[in-house]
Design an enzyme around this catalytic site. Structure first.
Site, PDB file in Angstrom:
ATOM      1  CG  ASP A  19      -4.367  -5.082 -11.344  1.00  0.00           C
ATOM      2  OD1 ASP A  19      -3.774  -4.511 -10.415  1.00  0.00           O
ATOM      3  OD2 ASP A  19      -4.952  -6.167 -11.215  1.00  0.00           O
ATOM      4  CG  ASP A  63       1.180  -9.459  -7.331  1.00  0.00           C
ATOM      5  OD1 ASP A  63       1.859 -10.047  -6.486  1.00  0.00           O
ATOM      6  OD2 ASP A  63       0.360  -8.564  -7.054  1.00  0.00           O
ATOM      7  NE  ARG A  73      -1.495  -1.030  -2.268  1.00  0.00           N
ATOM      8  CZ  ARG A  73      -1.030  -1.873  -3.195  1.00  0.00           C
ATOM      9  NH1 ARG A  73      -1.462  -1.809  -4.419  1.00  0.00           N
ATOM     10  NH2 ARG A  73      -0.124  -2.780  -2.889  1.00  0.00           N
ATOM     11  CB  THR A 107       3.093  -5.722 -10.397  1.00  0.00           C
ATOM     12  OG1 THR A 107       2.612  -6.688  -9.432  1.00  0.00           O
ATOM     13  CG2 THR A 107       2.702  -6.222 -11.783  1.00  0.00           C
ATOM     14  NE  ARG A 128      -4.237  -7.870  -3.056  1.00  0.00           N
ATOM     15  CZ  ARG A 128      -3.859  -6.651  -2.714  1.00  0.00           C
ATOM     16  NH1 ARG A 128      -4.094  -6.215  -1.504  1.00  0.00           N
ATOM     17  NH2 ARG A 128      -3.270  -5.851  -3.583  1.00  0.00           N
ATOM     18  CG  ASP A 171      -1.307  -9.271 -11.254  1.00  0.00           C
ATOM     19  OD1 ASP A 171      -0.431  -8.473 -11.629  1.00  0.00           O
ATOM     20  OD2 ASP A 171      -2.131  -9.017 -10.361  1.00  0.00           O
ATOM     21  N   GLY A 229       1.969  -1.284  -5.563  1.00  0.00           N
ATOM     22  CA  GLY A 229       3.080  -1.895  -4.826  1.00  0.00           C
ATOM     23  C   GLY A 229       4.405  -1.656  -5.528  1.00  0.00           C
TER      24      GLY A 229
HETATM   25  O1  F6P Z   1       0.512  -5.985  -5.771  1.00  0.00           O
HETATM   26  C1  F6P Z   1       1.664  -6.463  -5.176  1.00  0.00           C
HETATM   27  C2  F6P Z   1       1.407  -6.987  -3.804  1.00  0.00           C
HETATM   28  O2  F6P Z   1       2.673  -7.263  -3.344  1.00  0.00           O
HETATM   29  C3  F6P Z   1       0.500  -8.201  -3.627  1.00  0.00           C
HETATM   30  O3  F6P Z   1       1.061  -9.431  -3.981  1.00  0.00           O
HETATM   31  C4  F6P Z   1       0.152  -8.104  -2.169  1.00  0.00           C
HETATM   32  O4  F6P Z   1      -1.034  -8.757  -1.883  1.00  0.00           O
HETATM   33  C5  F6P Z   1       0.023  -6.624  -1.972  1.00  0.00           C
HETATM   34  O5  F6P Z   1       0.845  -6.029  -2.953  1.00  0.00           O
HETATM   35  C6  F6P Z   1       0.356  -6.110  -0.604  1.00  0.00           C
HETATM   36  O6  F6P Z   1       0.148  -4.735  -0.608  1.00  0.00           O
HETATM   37  P1  F6P Z   1       0.483  -3.720   0.575  1.00  0.00           P
HETATM   38  O7  F6P Z   1       1.947  -3.484   0.567  1.00  0.00           O
HETATM   39  O8  F6P Z   1      -0.266  -2.491   0.220  1.00  0.00           O
HETATM   40  O9  F6P Z   1       0.028  -4.377   1.812  1.00  0.00           O
END
Ligand code: F6P
Length: 330
Positions: A110, A135, A79, A133, A179, A137, A18
């Site tokens: 991660d 998050d 991704r 990130t 998440r 995390d 992300g």
């Molecule tokens: O990892 C960052 C994040 O923003 C999470 O908090 C969220 O669940 C996810 O990415 C959403 O990802 P995408 O943009 O691929 O839907």
């Protein structure tokens, strides 16, 4: 640990997973520090996807001018499923060899670091991680690049929703990202005086939630804000709102999912400074002979944490803060 000072000539940099505000500031820092040390910097587009496809470009100092204030990532992100296969990683490594890239700086979370550890194990290419990130995390840094900006965006949005909640005597369930981690929910909840904060790290008891909402009503509150981390065990904001309504239909409820607004925007001062420092230190770390570590900042000091440790552990969320926020909001 005995480290040998190394001499790298072509440093590859990429962003993956992300996107997060401040990633561009980190790219700028990596490129300019690499050039300072006499190396060439190469940008790998769309993370592991661009590595597999050979979508790699040289970056000059000029190429990273005027990006420190921009959200997103100029190198883009993706991704990649293919990179999870041995064949995918082989193609990626062949492209790195083709461009004579002798070391890598991976900016991401991660998933990004998991890919990096595979590449490092299989082909021995030195890799340094930079935590990017929203998050927050990752273990090994008090905060990650993008987290501060994200929280400021959430607080601005929740403050606006609070106006409507108050004007219409409504209960708002606001879903924020996270998440697996509740850092965004917990700290934005405190900052906005939310009546309740639901995070994945604690078990959410619906009866408890109803009791606390009734208590809010009893003391004269006619509106409420409940911040729900998307990964809460009770579900996202829509699910939680439906469960509350089922048990007590006296509330006028609305749901607001903030979504990807949380990932965009110009980075805050804190994120620009953090990204600049961590990007700079990542290149320094390479030359100092570090490998497979993530640069981080703990109590204002630069730290190096093995990538595997950064992925496996999480910074502990301070559950006492949940108790505190309840006391402060009633
Ligand atoms: O990892 C960052 C994040 O923003 C999470 O908090 C969220 O669940 C996810 O990415 C959403 O990802 P995408 O943009 O691929 O839907």
């Amino acid at each position: 640990m005995n480290r040998q000072v190394k001499n790298f000539k072509r440093i590859g940099v990429f962003t993956s997973g992300g996107d997060a505000p401040g990633m561009n500031a980190a790219i700028r820092a990596v490129v300019r520090t690499a050039i300072h040390y006499g190396a060439e910097a190469y940008g790998i587009m769309r993370g592991y996807d661009g590595m597999i496809k050979g979508d790699i470009i040289q970056l000059t100092s000029k190429d990273v001018s005027g990006i420190i204030q921009r959200g997103g990532t100029i190198l883009q992100s993706a991704r990649s499923e293919e990179f999870k296969t041995i064949e995918g990683r082989q193609k990626a490594y062949q492209n790195l060899q083709k461009f004579q890239i002798d070391s890598l700086i991976a900016i991401g979370g991660d998933g990004t670091f998991t890919g990096a550890t595979f590449l490092n194990k299989e082909y021995g290419i030195p890799i340094i991680g930079v935590p990017g990130t929203i998050d927050n995390d990752l273990f090994g840094s008090d905060t990650t690049i993008g987290y501060d900006t994200c929280m400021n965006t959430v607080v601005e949005a929740v403050d606006k929703i609070r106006d409507t909640a108050g004007s219409h005597n409504r209960m708002f369930f606001i879903e924020v990202m996270g998440r697996d981690a509740g850092f965004i929910a917990l700290n934005t909840g405190i900052a906005t005086g939310a009546e309740n904060i639901l995070i994945p790290e604690t078990i959410t008891d619906i009866d408890d939630l109803i009791i606390s909402l009734k208590e809010s009503k009893r003391i004269g509150k006619s509106s409420a804000i409940i911040i729900v981390a998307e990964g809460d065990d009770l579900g996202g904001a829509y699910e939680v709102a439906a469960k509350v309504k089922e048990l007590d239909s006296s509330y006028s409820t609305r749901v607001s999912v903030l979504g990807h607004i949380q990932r965009g925007g110009s980075p805050s001062v804190a994120d620009r400074v953090l990204a600049s420092r961590l990007g700079f230190e990542a290149v320094e770390a390479l030359y100092l002979g570090y490998d497979k570590v993530m640069t981080g900042m703990i109590n204002g000091r630069i730290t190096y944490t093995p990538l595997e440790k950064a992925i496996k552990h999480n910074n502990d969320i301070d559950k006492e803060l949940l108790r505190m926020s309840r006391i402060l909001s009633t």
